[in-house]
Design an enzyme around this catalytic site. Structure first.
Site, PDB file in Angstrom:
ATOM      1  N   SER A 155      43.387  38.670  36.485  1.00 30.28           N
ATOM      2  CA  SER A 155      42.699  38.462  37.751  1.00 30.28           C
ATOM      3  C   SER A 155      42.543  36.967  38.032  1.00 30.28           C
ATOM      4  O   SER A 155      43.541  36.261  38.131  1.00 30.28           O
ATOM      5  CB  SER A 155      41.350  39.192  37.729  1.00 30.28           C
ATOM      6  OG  SER A 155      40.785  39.267  39.014  1.00 30.28           O
ATOM      7  N   ASP A 249      45.613  47.622  45.166  1.00 27.44           N
ATOM      8  CA  ASP A 249      44.945  46.342  44.961  1.00 27.44           C
ATOM      9  C   ASP A 249      45.463  45.381  46.027  1.00 27.44           C
ATOM     10  O   ASP A 249      46.679  45.228  46.189  1.00 27.44           O
ATOM     11  CB  ASP A 249      45.270  45.819  43.561  1.00 27.44           C
ATOM     12  CG  ASP A 249      44.558  44.515  43.197  1.00 27.44           C
ATOM     13  OD1 ASP A 249      44.020  43.845  44.096  1.00 27.44           O
ATOM     14  OD2 ASP A 249      44.574  44.163  42.002  1.00 27.44           O
ATOM     15  N   HIS A 279      42.585  47.496  40.647  1.00 26.47           N
ATOM     16  CA  HIS A 279      42.218  46.220  40.037  1.00 26.47           C
ATOM     17  C   HIS A 279      41.228  46.454  38.891  1.00 26.47           C
ATOM     18  O   HIS A 279      40.311  47.264  38.992  1.00 26.47           O
ATOM     19  CB  HIS A 279      41.579  45.314  41.090  1.00 26.47           C
ATOM     20  CG  HIS A 279      41.453  43.886  40.652  1.00 26.47           C
ATOM     21  ND1 HIS A 279      42.491  42.978  40.764  1.00 26.47           N
ATOM     22  CD2 HIS A 279      40.430  43.211  40.088  1.00 26.47           C
ATOM     23  CE1 HIS A 279      42.098  41.810  40.303  1.00 26.47           C
ATOM     24  NE2 HIS A 279      40.850  41.916  39.879  1.00 26.47           N
TER      25      HIS A 279
END
Length: 316
Positions: A155, A249, A279
């Site tokens: 991320s 996502d 995600h």
């Protein structure tokens, strides 16, 4: 509007519901300390613990009038490669404990010594503070280990790893590769998955914009490659790259665009869009079959990217 009831299987939907149960409806309005406490509680709830055969040590490394906490994981039968790991959390959340079990399993599953970096977070530390810490950690690791180094980021940590990979591509110990897991890379928020999955479970396009604004005080840094890897005008020489994104996502298109940019510059890159996942799916690797399979692929990519230089290190 995307129908996630058809895209997510029952296991993934249960993971989404379990995650959402930790957050109140007005979570975005909470003070940062409260947001961090909720995030850490959620990560603890999903933690699988450390596998057997991994030893752990927490230290701090010096860096320009400050110290950077790190945590090092070593397997009982280690290889000669090392992983430098950057956690997720929107540059606001997370640390050594929030992703402890993931790092331990990366170490156990690859044999690589794995070093997790507790980089500085916004809003207390903005601008390039996190990248400065990433560079310092890489410089330290390059002086500490002899084998190849693979950068791994999840991320926000994926963005950090990519920015680092660009900056140290000409270093004498340039990374052997990088593995980016559902990374935020600064893509076009008016196209692709930012539109198709603008309201995806667990991370929306609005969330992405919020985290970016906190990190930069709302300044437009879209053209600065220190913040947005896709703004880098020259991707030549970037280490061989594997990008894993979740289908559901808003960030998924970033992975595709980054792969295409590296390939266009003559480099090596693969993009894997993991179908039916959301995600943050690494937290579901023990409860969701699709996430488990993706994590296995991630481990194989780390081993693959480290392997070509392992022989060179032994011969040298």
């Amino acid at each position: 509007m995307t129908d996630y009831r058809t895209l997510l299987d029952a296991e993934t939907q249960a993971f989404v519901e379990h995650t959402n149960a930790f957050y109140p409806p007005d979570a975005h309005l909470l003070p940062i300390a409260r947001s961090r406490a909720i995030y850490d509680k959620m990560c603890r709830a999903f933690s699988a613990g450390r596998p057997d055969g991994v030893t752990v040590r927490t230290d701090a490394i010096p860096a320009d009038r400050r110290s950077i906490p790190i945590r090092t994981y070593r397997a009982d039968a280690p290889g000669d490669a090392a992983v430098l790991y950057f956690h997720g959390g929107g540059f606001m959340l997370g640390g050594l404990d929030s992703h402890d079990d993931i790092c331990a399993e990366i170490c156990a599953g690859t044999g690589c010594e794995t070093v997790s970096v507790d980089y500085r977070l916004a809003p207390e530390h903005k601008d390039t503070a996190s990248l400065d810490d990433a560079v310092a950690a890489f410089e330290w690791l390059a002086e500490t280990v002899r084998g190849p180094i693979v950068l791994v980021g999840e991320s926000a940590g994926g963005m950090l790893a990519a920015c680092l990979a660009h900056g140290v591509r000409n270093h004498r110990r340039a990374p052997a590769g990088q593995v980016l897991i559902y990374p935020s890379l600064g893509g076009d928020m008016t196209a692709g998955s930012y539109v198709t999955h603008a309201d995806a479970p667990l991370l929306t396009a609005r969330d992405v914009a919020f985290y970016n604004a906190v990190r930069t005080d709302g300044r437009d840094v879209s053209g600065d490659p220190r913040y947005t890897p896709l703004a880098e005008p020259d991707l030549s020489g970037v280490a061989p790259t594997a990008v894993f994104t979740a289908q559901c996502d808003p960030l998924s298109s970033d992975g595709e665009a980054y792969r295409d940019g590296i390939l266009a510059a003559g480099g090596q890159a693969d993009w894997h869009e993991e179908q039916g996942l959301v995600h943050g799916y690494l937290r579901a690797r023990h409860t969701v079959g699709r996430a488990r399979e993706s994590f296995a692929r991630i481990l194989r990519e780390i081993v693959r990217l480290a392997a070509p230089q392992r022989q060179e290190a032994r011969v040298g």
